[in-house]
Design a protein around this motif. Structure first.
Motif, PDB file in Angstrom:
ATOM      1  N   UNK A 199      20.595  -6.075  87.427  1.00  0.00           N
ATOM      2  CA  UNK A 199      21.253  -7.154  86.612  1.00  0.00           C
ATOM      3  C   UNK A 199      22.463  -6.690  85.704  1.00  0.00           C
ATOM      4  N   UNK A 200      22.579  -7.885  84.881  1.00  0.00           N
ATOM      5  CA  UNK A 200      23.854  -7.699  84.129  1.00  0.00           C
ATOM      6  C   UNK A 200      23.457  -6.741  82.824  1.00  0.00           C
ATOM      7  N   UNK A 201      24.541  -5.930  82.545  1.00  0.00           N
ATOM      8  CA  UNK A 201      24.378  -5.062  81.347  1.00  0.00           C
ATOM      9  C   UNK A 201      25.395  -5.534  80.240  1.00  0.00           C
ATOM     10  N   UNK A 202      24.866  -6.122  79.284  1.00  0.00           N
ATOM     11  CA  UNK A 202      25.690  -6.710  78.406  1.00  0.00           C
ATOM     12  C   UNK A 202      25.759  -5.885  77.246  1.00  0.00           C
ATOM     13  N   UNK A 203      26.668  -6.140  76.348  1.00  0.00           N
ATOM     14  CA  UNK A 203      27.121  -5.185  75.160  1.00  0.00           C
ATOM     15  C   UNK A 203      25.863  -5.162  74.329  1.00  0.00           C
ATOM     16  N   UNK A 204      25.764  -3.815  74.260  1.00  0.00           N
ATOM     17  CA  UNK A 204      24.520  -3.233  73.539  1.00  0.00           C
ATOM     18  C   UNK A 204      23.269  -3.274  74.357  1.00  0.00           C
ATOM     19  N   UNK A 205      23.194  -3.377  75.637  1.00  0.00           N
ATOM     20  CA  UNK A 205      21.879  -3.330  76.652  1.00  0.00           C
ATOM     21  C   UNK A 205      21.267  -2.069  76.420  1.00  0.00           C
ATOM     22  N   UNK A 206      21.723  -0.740  76.378  1.00  0.00           N
ATOM     23  CA  UNK A 206      20.831   0.358  76.153  1.00  0.00           C
ATOM     24  C   UNK A 206      20.033   0.212  74.846  1.00  0.00           C
ATOM     25  N   UNK A 207      20.609  -0.260  73.781  1.00  0.00           N
ATOM     26  CA  UNK A 207      19.475  -0.241  72.463  1.00  0.00           C
ATOM     27  C   UNK A 207      18.637  -1.294  72.744  1.00  0.00           C
ATOM     28  N   UNK A 208      18.772  -2.383  73.464  1.00  0.00           N
ATOM     29  CA  UNK A 208      17.838  -3.330  73.608  1.00  0.00           C
ATOM     30  C   UNK A 208      16.721  -2.780  74.569  1.00  0.00           C
ATOM     31  N   UNK A 209      17.071  -2.204  75.454  1.00  0.00           N
ATOM     32  CA  UNK A 209      16.264  -1.582  76.556  1.00  0.00           C
ATOM     33  C   UNK A 209      15.335  -0.433  76.046  1.00  0.00           C
ATOM     34  N   UNK A 210      15.837   0.276  75.052  1.00  0.00           N
ATOM     35  CA  UNK A 210      15.093   1.303  74.405  1.00  0.00           C
ATOM     36  C   UNK A 210      14.084   0.814  73.548  1.00  0.00           C
ATOM     37  N   UNK A 211      14.250  -0.542  72.876  1.00  0.00           N
ATOM     38  CA  UNK A 211      13.211  -0.709  72.014  1.00  0.00           C
ATOM     39  C   UNK A 211      12.397  -1.938  72.359  1.00  0.00           C
ATOM     40  N   UNK A 212      12.708  -2.549  73.585  1.00  0.00           N
ATOM     41  CA  UNK A 212      11.772  -3.750  74.202  1.00  0.00           C
ATOM     42  C   UNK A 212      11.127  -3.276  75.659  1.00  0.00           C
ATOM     43  N   UNK A 245      10.703  -4.114  79.481  1.00  0.00           N
ATOM     44  CA  UNK A 245      11.579  -4.694  80.568  1.00  0.00           C
ATOM     45  C   UNK A 245      11.432  -6.060  80.500  1.00  0.00           C
ATOM     46  N   UNK A 246      10.269  -6.567  80.532  1.00  0.00           N
ATOM     47  CA  UNK A 246      10.230  -8.043  80.653  1.00  0.00           C
ATOM     48  C   UNK A 246      10.991  -8.830  79.390  1.00  0.00           C
ATOM     49  N   UNK A 247      10.815  -8.158  78.059  1.00  0.00           N
ATOM     50  CA  UNK A 247      11.731  -8.831  77.090  1.00  0.00           C
ATOM     51  C   UNK A 247      13.265  -8.707  77.440  1.00  0.00           C
ATOM     52  N   UNK A 248      13.514  -7.297  78.108  1.00  0.00           N
ATOM     53  CA  UNK A 248      14.923  -7.231  78.171  1.00  0.00           C
ATOM     54  C   UNK A 248      15.355  -8.038  79.320  1.00  0.00           C
ATOM     55  N   UNK A 249      14.480  -8.465  80.295  1.00  0.00           N
ATOM     56  CA  UNK A 249      15.169  -9.353  81.311  1.00  0.00           C
ATOM     57  C   UNK A 249      15.395 -10.902  80.606  1.00  0.00           C
ATOM     58  N   UNK A 250      14.469 -11.159  79.616  1.00  0.00           N
ATOM     59  CA  UNK A 250      14.769 -12.521  78.881  1.00  0.00           C
ATOM     60  C   UNK A 250      16.267 -12.418  78.064  1.00  0.00           C
ATOM     61  N   UNK A 259      18.582 -10.710  79.124  1.00  0.00           N
ATOM     62  CA  UNK A 259      19.819 -10.754  80.138  1.00  0.00           C
ATOM     63  C   UNK A 259      20.235 -12.023  80.394  1.00  0.00           C
ATOM     64  N   UNK A 260      19.039 -13.150  80.617  1.00  0.00           N
ATOM     65  CA  UNK A 260      19.268 -14.595  80.589  1.00  0.00           C
ATOM     66  C   UNK A 260      20.246 -15.002  79.674  1.00  0.00           C
ATOM     67  N   UNK A 261      19.460 -14.933  78.289  1.00  0.00           N
ATOM     68  CA  UNK A 261      20.308 -15.394  77.318  1.00  0.00           C
ATOM     69  C   UNK A 261      21.756 -15.087  77.074  1.00  0.00           C
ATOM     70  N   UNK A 262      22.257 -13.579  77.314  1.00  0.00           N
ATOM     71  CA  UNK A 262      23.456 -13.247  77.174  1.00  0.00           C
ATOM     72  C   UNK A 262      24.376 -13.463  78.321  1.00  0.00           C
ATOM     73  N   UNK A 263      23.766 -13.643  79.716  1.00  0.00           N
ATOM     74  CA  UNK A 263      24.613 -14.041  80.617  1.00  0.00           C
ATOM     75  C   UNK A 263      24.968 -15.540  80.271  1.00  0.00           C
ATOM     76  N   UNK A 264      24.161 -16.578  79.661  1.00  0.00           N
ATOM     77  CA  UNK A 264      24.511 -17.864  79.528  1.00  0.00           C
ATOM     78  C   UNK A 264      25.648 -17.793  78.447  1.00  0.00           C
ATOM     79  N   UNK A 265      25.335 -17.253  77.430  1.00  0.00           N
ATOM     80  CA  UNK A 265      26.216 -17.270  76.271  1.00  0.00           C
ATOM     81  C   UNK A 265      27.536 -16.898  76.724  1.00  0.00           C
ATOM     82  N   UNK A 266      27.660 -15.635  77.561  1.00  0.00           N
ATOM     83  CA  UNK A 266      28.917 -14.936  78.002  1.00  0.00           C
ATOM     84  C   UNK A 266      29.768 -16.036  78.628  1.00  0.00           C
TER      85      UNK A 266
END
Length: 319
Positions: free
Chosen positions: A188-201, A203-208, A210-217
Motif C-alpha cells: 500500500x501507500x508509503x506516505x511521508x513519515x510512514x517508517x516512524x508510524x509503522x515502528x510505533x503502531x 499494522x492495523x493502526x498503520x493501515x488506518x 494509510x487511508x487517512x493520508x491517501x485521502x488527505x493527499x
C-alpha cells in the motif's frame, strides 16, 4: 498550457476504495480503455524513494517524453479515445502527474475508512503469510497475475525489467515488498513519515493511517486542479446506485452513456459496505478510532466523534 495528443483520466483513492472495480466498469465503454497500474512506466526513469510522494519538479523533460510516449502507444494499440490509469501512488503525486498531463481529468473515489482499513489489513495478513510460509506457488501466481494485467507484451517486458532492477523477484519477501519497504513486509501507500508510524503502531493502526493520508493527499492535490477537472465519487453510492454514478462519470469524461452497459458490467456487490461493524472487535475499533474519526466526520461518514467507544457502533452514512 501545454496540450497533449492523448486524452487521459486518472482514478485516485486509497487502496481498497473501489478504484479497481470503477476502472473495470469504465473499461466496458467503447471509447475508454483502462491501463491497470502502469507504475513501472511512471517510475522507469526515477530513483526509488523512501516514500511514494513525487513533486512536480521531478517530472523532468525526459520523464515527460517517456510517459507520454508510452501512453500514446497504449492508446493506439487499444484503439480507444480515452486512457484511464488507476495507479494508487497517484494520490500522493497529483502535481507530478499534472506536469506530464496538464489537461487530465481526475476521479477521486472515496470509501468509508473503516471498511478500507479492514480490507487493507486482510491484504497485509495475506501477504505476510506468503512471506512467512515461503509460498512460491502463490508468489508465482501473484507475479503472473501482475504481468497478465498488462495487455501488450511491450509493457509486460518493461514491468519485468523494472521489477528485476528494483527487487529480487524469486524471493518472496523481496517480491512482496518490491524493495520499497527496506526489507520488511509491506503493502500500500508509503506516505511521508510512514517508517516512524509503522515502528510505533500496530499494522492495523498503520493501515488506518494509510487511508487517512491517501485521502488527505488526494484532496490537497486536487484542490490545485483547474476548475471542472476533478470529480468525487463515493464508493457506497457507486455500488448501490451505479446508473446514477455512471451518468455523472460519463458526462464528466465527455462520452455518451452506451445503451445496455449496465447489464454488461461486472456484478457490483451492493451490500459491500459496513463490514467493519461485524468484523472488527470493540478493541480494534478503539485502536483505529482516534486515527480515522477526524476524516470520517469531515466526509460525512460519522456524526459522533466517540463512535468507537460505544458497544455498538453506528451505521455509516457516507454517499
Amino acid at each position: 498550457m501545454r496540450s497533449t495528443d492523448t486524452s487521459v483520466a486518472f482514478i485516485v483513492g486509497s487502496p481498497r476504495s473501489g478504484t479497481t472495480i470503477l476502472s473495470q466498469v469504465l473499461d466496458r465503454h467503447p471509447e475508454i480503455a483502462q491501463w491497470y497500474e502502469p507504475y513501472f512506466v511512471w517510475n522507469f526513469h526515477l530513483d526509488l524513494k523512501d516514500n511514494d510522494v513525487r513533486e512536480a519538479w521531478e517530472a523532468n523533460l525526459k520523464v515527460q517524453r517517456f510517459v507520454r510516449r508510452e501512453f500514446r502507444y497504449f492508446k493506439e494499440r487499444s484503439g480507444k479515445r480515452i486512457v484511464v490509469d488507476k495507479t494508487p501512488d497517484h494520490s500522493f503525486r497529483i502535481p507530478f502527474v499534472q506536469q506530464v498531463f496538464p489537461e487530465a481529468k481526475w476521479i477521486h473515489i472515496v470509501r468509508d475508512g473503516r471498511d478500507v482499513t479492514l480490507s487493507m489489513h486482510k491484504e497485509w495478513e495475506r501477504r505476510r503469510r506468503i512471506v512467512e510460509n515461503r509460498d512460491y506457488l502463490l508468489l508465482w501466481k501473484a507475479a503472473r497475475t501482475m504481468l497478465l494485467r498488462q495487455p501488450f507484451w511491450r509493457h509486460r517486458l518493461m514491468a519485468l525489467y523494472y521489477e528485476a532492477k528494483h527487487s529480487i523477484p524469486f524471493w518472496p519477501r523481496g517480491f512482496i515488498s518490491k524493495a520499497k519497504w527496506r526489507g520488511q513486509m509491506g503493502w500500500g501507500p508509503r506516505f511521508e513519515g510512514w517508517r516512524e508510524v509503522l515502528e510505533r503502531e500496530t499494522a492495523l493502526t498503520f493501515n488506518a493511517y494509510q487511508w487517512v493520508r491517501s485521502v488527505e493527499s488526494a484532496q490537497r492535490g486536487l484542490s490545485q486542479v483547474q476548475e471542472g477537472g476533478a470529480l468525487e465519487i463515493r464508493y457506497e453510492a457507486f455500488i448501490t446506485r451505479p446508473e446514477r454514478a455512471l451518468e455523472k462519470l460519463f458526462d464528466f469524461l465527455g462520452v455518451s452513456y452506451p445503451e445496455g452497459l449496465i447489464e454488461e458490467i461486472p456484478p457490483l456487490k451492493a451490500g459491500n459496505f459496513n463490514k467493519w461493524r461485524k468484523e472488527f472487535s470493540p478493541g480494534q475499533l478503539r485502536e483505529i478510532g482516534p486515527v480515522l474519526t477526524g476524516k470520517l466526520l469531515e466526509l460525512g461518514y460519522e456524526d459522533d466523534p466517540h463512535w468507537y467507544d460505544r458497544s455498538e457502533a453506528p451505521i455509516a452514512t457516507g454517499g
